[in-house]
Design an enzyme around this catalytic site. Structure first.
Site, PDB file in Angstrom:
ATOM      1  N   LYS A   1      35.646  27.903  32.337  1.00  0.00           N
ATOM      2  CA  LYS A   1      35.504  29.312  31.959  1.00  0.00           C
ATOM      3  C   LYS A   1      35.972  29.498  30.528  1.00  0.00           C
ATOM      4  O   LYS A   1      37.034  29.003  30.148  1.00  0.00           O
ATOM      5  CB  LYS A   1      36.322  30.192  32.889  1.00  0.00           C
ATOM      6  CG  LYS A   1      35.606  30.506  34.174  1.00  0.00           C
ATOM      7  CD  LYS A   1      36.258  31.674  34.842  1.00  0.00           C
ATOM      8  CE  LYS A   1      35.261  32.769  35.096  1.00  0.00           C
ATOM      9  NZ  LYS A   1      35.914  33.915  35.735  1.00  0.00           N
TER      10      LYS A   1
ATOM     11  N   GLU B   1      35.501  42.193  44.018  1.00  0.00           N
ATOM     12  CA  GLU B   1      36.423  41.245  43.380  1.00  0.00           C
ATOM     13  C   GLU B   1      37.759  41.918  43.184  1.00  0.00           C
ATOM     14  O   GLU B   1      37.805  43.093  42.804  1.00  0.00           O
ATOM     15  CB  GLU B   1      35.966  40.888  41.947  1.00  0.00           C
ATOM     16  CG  GLU B   1      34.728  40.076  41.814  1.00  0.00           C
ATOM     17  CD  GLU B   1      34.389  39.843  40.321  1.00  0.00           C
ATOM     18  OE1 GLU B   1      35.306  39.784  39.478  1.00  0.00           O
ATOM     19  OE2 GLU B   1      33.189  39.735  40.027  1.00  0.00           O
TER      20      GLU B   1
END
Ligand SMILES: *[C@@H]1O[C@H](CO)[C@@H](O)[C@H](O)[C@H]1NC(C)=O
Ligand SMILES: *[C@@H]1O[C@H](CO)[C@@H](O)[C@H](O)[C@H]1NC(C)=O
Length: 462
Positions: free
Chosen positions: A325, A268
Site C-alpha cells: 500500500k 469499513e
C-alpha cells in the site's frame, strides 16, 4: 384472498407482519465480517484464506475491493458470504441494463450461488473523488445492476455503494448532523429511496482514526476508553465513543430527509497498529483497544443512543497488513493478521477456545500512558482519492511557489515514488506556506487536516 374473511383479520395479519419485519430488522444477531484487501505481494492463496476464515475466525463474511474470480471461487461452499466491489471507473459504463447484464454475467453468474455473494458494492467512496461522471452515474448504475440481477432471477444479492463520511454539513452534535446541502436532495434522497425500495442497506465507512482532528484529538473517546463523553444538548444523549457518534450523525442526516428506516451497514472501520516515527496514535495498544472494543460493541447488539438495540453488520478493515500500500507506514498496517496468519494483536475475532498464536514480531510495547497526537496540524489527502486527482493537487501545489525539492529524484521524500506520497508532501507544504488556514487544505474537497505526522525515514514534514 379467501384466507381473509374480513378487514379485521387482515388488520391483525398486517400488524403481525409488521412485528416480524421489525424483529427481523432490529433483533438479528450482529454479523461480523472483514475487508480482504490484497495490495500486497506476500499474501497466502485465496483458498488458504477462505479456509482460515472459516475454521479459525468468527467472521461470517468478507468484502473485497474488486470481483477477483480466484477469491470468489475460493469461498465457494464455505457459507462465508463475499461482497464484491465495482470499481469507480466502471460506474459510467454500467448505466444501461444491457451493460449491467454483461457485468453480472461475467462477474456474478459463474460463481453464484455456490459462493454466497451478498452485496455488489458499486463504487468506493465516490463523493471523495469529485469525479462528476462517477457521482452522477452512481444511482443509474446501481439501478441497472439491480435490474440485471432481477432479470437473471438472482434475488439474494443486494446492490449498494460505500460512502466515506465526508458527507455532512459542518461540525455539530450527532443529532444535528445533516447531509451536505449540495448532495442532500440531489444525491442522498434518491439513493436512500432506492435502498428502501430494494431493501438494501446504506453502507458507510466510519473511521474515528481519521476524525481525530475533528473531535478535538480526544483519543480515549475514539478508542472506546473511559472518557468524559460528549453530551448532545439537542437530543439529551451522551456519547461515550466516537463510533456511536458517527453512526448517529449518519442516522440523523438520513432521518432529516425521511429515510431513518433504511438499514445501515459498516463497510469499513479499523485502526492501524503501526506508523512512522511521528505517528503517535498508530500503535498496537490503540489498534487493540479500538478493534477489540468495536467487536464487543458490535456483538453486544446494544445499538447507539439514537438507535437503541439496532444491530449493524460490520466489516473491519482489514484482514491482513498490506505491504504494497502506498503512503505512510500506517497504511500498510491496518491488518488484524500478518500474511502468515499470526494475529498482530488479539482483537477477539478468533474462534472460542482456540489458543492465540504468539506473535513473532514486533511485540507490543508497553505504553506509558495514552499517547497523545502532536499538537501540530498536517494537510494530507483523504483516503481513496484517485491518483489523477492527487497528481493535479501535486501540480497545483508545486506551481504556487511551494517548496517541492524534497520530492524531486534524490530528495529525502522522493521515495516511495508514488503519486500519493509525493502529493501528500506537496499539499502539506502548500498548506504550511499559506499560513495553515483551513481553506488552504481543501484541494476541491480531497484534503483533510490531521495531527498524525506523516514524516517517515529521512523525510521530515515541517
Ligand atoms: C450459514 O451461515 C448462516 C449465517 O451467515 C447461518 O445462519 C447458517 O446456519 C450457516 N449454515 C451452515 C450450514 O453452516
Ligand atoms: C433494548 O433492549 C433492552 C434489553 O432487552 C430493553 O430493556 C430496552 O427496553 C430496549 N430498548 C428499546 C428502545 O427497545
Amino acid at each position: 384472498m379467501t384466507l381473509f374473511t374480513n378487514n379485521h383479520s387482515f388488520h391483525h395479519l398486517f400488524l403481525f407482519l409488521l412485528l416480524i419485519t421489525f424483529l427481523h430488522l432490529f433483533s438479528s444477531t450482529a454479523a461480523l465480517g472483514v475487508n480482504y484487501g490484497m495490495i500486497a505481494d506476500n499474501l497466502p492463496s485465496p483458498t488458504e484464506v477462505a479456509n482460515f476464515i472459516k475454521t479459525q475466525t468468527i467472521f461470517d463474511s468478507v468484502k473485497i475491493f474488486d470481483s477477483n474470480p480466484d477469491v470468489l471461487r475460493a469461498f465457494a461452499n464455505t457459507n462465508i458470504s463475499v461482497s464484491v466491489t465495482v470499481a469507480n471507473g466502471e460506474i459510467p459504463s454500467l448505466t444501461t441494463v444491457r451493460a449491467a447484464r454483461r457485468w453480472v454475467n461475467a462477474h456474478i453468474r459463474p460463481f453464484h450461488p455456490q459462493t454466497k455473494i451478498k452485496y455488489i458494492i458499486v463504487g468506493n467512496e465516490v463523493l471523495l473523488l469529485n469525479n462528476l461522471a462517477e457521482i452522477n452515474n452512481l444511482l443509474p448504475a446501481m439501478k441497472c445492476l439491480n435490474r440485471a440481477l432481477h432479470n437473471s432471477q438472482i434475488q439474494d444479492i443486494k446492490v449498494t455503494s460505500a460512502h466515506a463520511l465526508n458527507i455532512f454539513n459542518g461540525l455539530t452534535v450527532p443529532s444535528l448532523a445533516r447531509f451536505r446541502i449540495d448532495y442532500a436532495k440531489s444525491f442522498f434522497a434518491p439513493l436512500l429511496l432506492f435502498h428502501r425500495r430494494t431493501k438494501s442497506p446504506f453502507m458507510i465507512n466510519p473511521y474515528p482514526y481519521f476524525e481525530l482532528n475533528a473531535i478535538g484529538n480526544k483519543l480515549d473517546f475514539a478508542l472506546f476508553k473511559r472518557n468524559p463523553g460528549l453530551f448532545d444538548g439537542h437530543s439529551g444523549k451522551t456519547y461515550t465513543n466516537a463510533f456511536d457518534a458517527l453512526l448517529d450523525k449518519t442516522f440523523s442526516a438520513m432521518s432529516a430527509i425521511g429515510c431513518g428506516d433504511v438499514e445501515i451497514v459498516i463497510g469499513e472501520t479499523g485502526w492501524p497498529s503501526q506508523g512512522d516515527g511521528g505517528n503517535l496514535v498508530a500503535t498496537i495498544d490503540n489498534a487493540l483497544s479500538y478493534n477489540g472494543n468495536l467487536v464487543r460493541e458490535i456483538l453486544s447488539g446494544n445499538g447507539t443512543p439514537l438507535m437503541p438495540n439496532r444491530t449493524f453488520e460490520t466489516y473491519i478493515f482489514g484482514l491482513f497488513n498490506e505491504n504494497q500500500k502506498p503512503g505512510p507506514l500506517a497504511e500498510k498496517n491496518w491488518g488484524l493478521f500478518r500474511p502468515d496468519f499470526t494475529p498482530v494483536y488479539n482483537a477477539g475475532v478468533l474462534r472460542n477456545g482456540r489458543p492465540v498464536p504468539t506473535p513473532t514480531q514486533p511485540q507490543p510495547t508497553p505504553s506509558p500512558a495514552t499517547p497523545v497526537p502532536s499538537g501540530k496540524r498536517f494537510c494530507v489527502p483523504k483516503p481513496g482519492v484517485t491518483d489523477a486527482q492527487l497528481q493535479s493537487n501535486l501540480d497545483y501545489a508545486c506551481s504556487q511557489g511551494t517548496n517541492c525539492s524534497p520530492i524531486q529524484p534524490g530528495g529525502p521524500c522522493a521515495e516511495p515514488p508514488t503519486t500519493r506520497s509525493r502529493a501528500t508532501f506537496a499539499m502539506n507544504s502548500f498548506y504550511r506556506s499559506k499560513g495553515e488556514v483551513d481553506s488552504a487544505c481543501d484541494f476541491s474537497g480531497t484534503a483533510q487536516i490531521t495531527t498524525v505526522n506523516p514524516s517517515y525515514g529521512n523525510c521530515h514534514y515541517v
